[in-house]
Enzyme design. Structure first.
Site, mmCIF file in Angstrom:
data_model
loop_
_atom_site.group_PDB
_atom_site.id
_atom_site.type_symbol
_atom_site.label_atom_id
_atom_site.label_comp_id
_atom_site.label_asym_id
_atom_site.label_seq_id
_atom_site.Cartn_x
_atom_site.Cartn_y
_atom_site.Cartn_z
ATOM 1 N N HIS A 110 0.870 -1.427 -0.067
ATOM 2 C CA HIS A 110 0.080 0.040 0.105
ATOM 3 C C HIS A 110 0.891 1.380 0.215
ATOM 4 O O HIS A 110 0.442 2.452 0.337
ATOM 5 C CB HIS A 110 -0.866 0.089 1.214
ATOM 6 C CG HIS A 110 -1.999 -1.035 1.064
ATOM 7 N ND1 HIS A 110 -2.728 -1.478 2.110
ATOM 8 C CD2 HIS A 110 -2.376 -1.770 0.197
ATOM 9 C CE1 HIS A 110 -3.627 -2.609 1.859
ATOM 10 N NE2 HIS A 110 -3.215 -2.621 0.416
ATOM 11 N N CYS A 121 3.525 15.431 -12.447
ATOM 12 C CA CYS A 121 4.620 14.773 -13.112
ATOM 13 C C CYS A 121 4.726 13.209 -12.792
ATOM 14 O O CYS A 121 5.544 12.897 -13.215
ATOM 15 C CB CYS A 121 5.830 15.651 -13.151
ATOM 16 S SG CYS A 121 6.666 15.784 -11.616
ATOM 17 N N GLU A 205 -7.359 -11.813 17.568
ATOM 18 C CA GLU A 205 -8.668 -12.410 17.230
ATOM 19 C C GLU A 205 -8.586 -13.217 16.163
ATOM 20 O O GLU A 205 -7.729 -13.366 15.285
ATOM 21 C CB GLU A 205 -9.673 -10.999 16.867
ATOM 22 C CG GLU A 205 -9.577 -10.006 17.990
ATOM 23 C CD GLU A 205 -10.439 -8.860 17.234
ATOM 24 O OE1 GLU A 205 -10.730 -8.673 16.176
ATOM 25 O OE2 GLU A 205 -10.658 -8.045 18.141
ATOM 26 N N ALA A 221 1.436 -9.853 18.488
ATOM 27 C CA ALA A 221 2.368 -9.971 17.680
ATOM 28 C C ALA A 221 3.845 -9.886 18.295
ATOM 29 O O ALA A 221 4.634 -10.726 18.070
ATOM 30 C CB ALA A 221 2.515 -9.138 16.274
HETATM 31 P P1 OAD Z 1 -6.921 -3.800 10.326
HETATM 32 O O1 OAD Z 1 -6.994 -2.658 11.532
HETATM 33 O O2 OAD Z 1 -8.140 -4.034 9.456
HETATM 34 O O3 OAD Z 1 -7.006 -5.158 11.072
HETATM 35 C C1 OAD Z 1 -5.850 -5.132 12.202
HETATM 36 C C2 OAD Z 1 -5.782 -6.700 12.782
HETATM 37 O O4 OAD Z 1 -4.717 -6.740 13.791
HETATM 38 C C3 OAD Z 1 -6.982 -7.097 13.503
HETATM 39 O O5 OAD Z 1 -7.220 -8.559 12.809
HETATM 40 C C4 OAD Z 1 -6.684 -7.265 14.821
HETATM 41 O O6 OAD Z 1 -7.363 -8.376 15.632
HETATM 42 C C5 OAD Z 1 -5.201 -7.425 14.809
HETATM 43 N N1 OAD Z 1 -4.204 -6.941 15.935
HETATM 44 C C6 OAD Z 1 -4.473 -5.927 16.824
HETATM 45 N N2 OAD Z 1 -3.424 -5.662 17.724
HETATM 46 C C7 OAD Z 1 -2.703 -7.030 17.515
HETATM 47 C C8 OAD Z 1 -1.435 -7.106 17.989
HETATM 48 N N3 OAD Z 1 -0.902 -6.669 18.876
HETATM 49 N N4 OAD Z 1 -0.864 -8.534 17.713
HETATM 50 C C9 OAD Z 1 -1.485 -9.120 16.513
HETATM 51 N N5 OAD Z 1 -2.587 -8.655 15.950
HETATM 52 C C10 OAD Z 1 -3.283 -7.567 16.336
HETATM 53 O O7 OAD Z 1 -5.594 -3.742 9.724
HETATM 54 P P2 OAD Z 1 -5.395 -4.274 8.171
HETATM 55 O O8 OAD Z 1 -5.480 -5.714 8.253
HETATM 56 O O9 OAD Z 1 -3.853 -3.757 8.126
HETATM 57 O O10 OAD Z 1 -5.409 0.030 3.544
HETATM 58 O O11 OAD Z 1 -6.075 -3.413 7.198
HETATM 59 C C11 OAD Z 1 -5.814 -3.443 5.915
HETATM 60 C C12 OAD Z 1 -5.790 -2.272 5.098
HETATM 61 O O12 OAD Z 1 -7.146 -1.665 5.322
HETATM 62 C C13 OAD Z 1 -4.898 -1.118 5.409
HETATM 63 O O13 OAD Z 1 -3.576 -1.405 4.852
HETATM 64 C C14 OAD Z 1 -5.433 0.079 4.882
HETATM 65 C C15 OAD Z 1 -6.921 -0.427 5.387
HETATM 66 O O14 OAD Z 1 -7.829 0.413 4.664
HETATM 67 C C16 OAD Z 1 -5.311 0.982 2.970
HETATM 68 O O15 OAD Z 1 -5.307 2.178 3.362
HETATM 69 C C17 OAD Z 1 -5.324 0.882 1.422
#
Ligand code: OAD
Length: 229
Positions: A110, A121, A205, A221
């Site tokens: 991303h 440009c 989760e 993590a």
């Molecule tokens: P999300 O916010 O959708 O998901 C975060 C995930 O991390 C969830 O499943 C939580 O359960 C998990 N989580 C939270 N804390 C954690 C920890 N300490 N250890 C392990 N897991 C944990 O984030 P993404 O999946 O990254 O895109 O979201 C995907 C994309 O959606 C992002 O890149 C962004 C967003 O819209 C764009 O902006 C294009």
């Protein structure tokens, strides 16, 4: 994790949560408090570039004050042990924390919040300034925007191509801290599994990807990844 096995790590916002970076979904998530269509689309930038920039400047300020955590550091150590060739890190994160921890073979699906691109440009350059007072401009006069992927935009071609290839060839894939709802990132785990990889999820989760996993490690993590070492 040693030897010639090809390992791929696919990360999402959860891996940076313990550094103090807000995730997108779930409690306190950015998309709980902000509307993506007003802040993270080409249309939003066209309509009100300053509003979009204020939001990104706020996020850049938060990020400039955080450090990689034990999870980022463990992934970097694994890359050092295995060698970057056999260890690909695919991230949906734009925060640069994997590179900050020392990982080198990183595919930023991303984009990066620390790179700006001219809307006229297309010249792109790294930029770490925060506390903007006006919209940054390119030498050509065009508006600069964060070089991240917004809703409705294509992923950088060479990055997604490399990610699909790495997922298809993986012997082992670990999916860390992603809700698994955003495509095509989530489909990389399915591709790895279909091509015979052993797939493991690390998340606090269950997610839509949990059912295809060989093993699910429920927890943070930053606690679980250091145990891989
Ligand atoms: P999300 O916010 O959708 O998901 C975060 C995930 O991390 C969830 O499943 C939580 O359960 C998990 N989580 C939270 N804390 C954690 C920890 N300490 N250890 C392990 N897991 C944990 O984030 P993404 O999946 O990254 O895109 O979201 C995907 C994309 O959606 C992002 O890149 C962004 C967003 O819209 C764009 O902006 C294009």
């Amino acid at each position: 994790m040693k030897g010639s096995l090809r390992a791929v790590f696919l990360t999402g916002a959860g891996v940076s949560a313990e550094s103090g970076v807000p995730t997108f979904r779930g409690e306190g998530g950015l998309w709980r408090n902000f509307r993506p269509e007003e802040l993270a689309t080409p249309g939003a930038f066209k309509k009100d570039p300053w509003l979009v920039w204020q939001w990104y400047d706020w996020r850049r300020k938060i990020l400039s004050g955080v450090r990689p955590n034990a999870g980022h550091r463990a992934l970097s150590e694994i890359e050092k042990e295995k060698g970057a060739e056999g260890c690909t890190l695919i991230t949906q994160n734009v925060d640069g924390l994997h590179q900050g921890a020392g990982s080198t073979n990183v595919l930023e699906l991303h984009g990066s919040i620390w790179r700006l691109r001219c809307v006229l440009c297309a010249a792109a350059a790294e930029n770490r300034e925060v506390g903007l007072e006006e919209i940054p401009r390119c030498a050509c006069g065009g508006l600069l925007r964060p070089a991240v992927v917004w809703f409705g935009e294509q992923l950088p071609e060479e990055v997604i191509t490399a990610a699909v290839e790495a997922a298809g060839k993986a012997d082992f894939m670990m999916v860390i801290g992603t809700s698994g709802v955003v495509q095509p990132a989530a489909s990389l785990a399915v591709r790895a599994k279909e091509n015979g990889a052993y797939v493991v999820e690390v998340n606090t989760e269950a997610t839509p990807l949990t059912s295809i996993m060989d093993v699910t490690l429920q927890g943070r993590a930053g606690d679980i990844l250091p145990l891989l070492l």
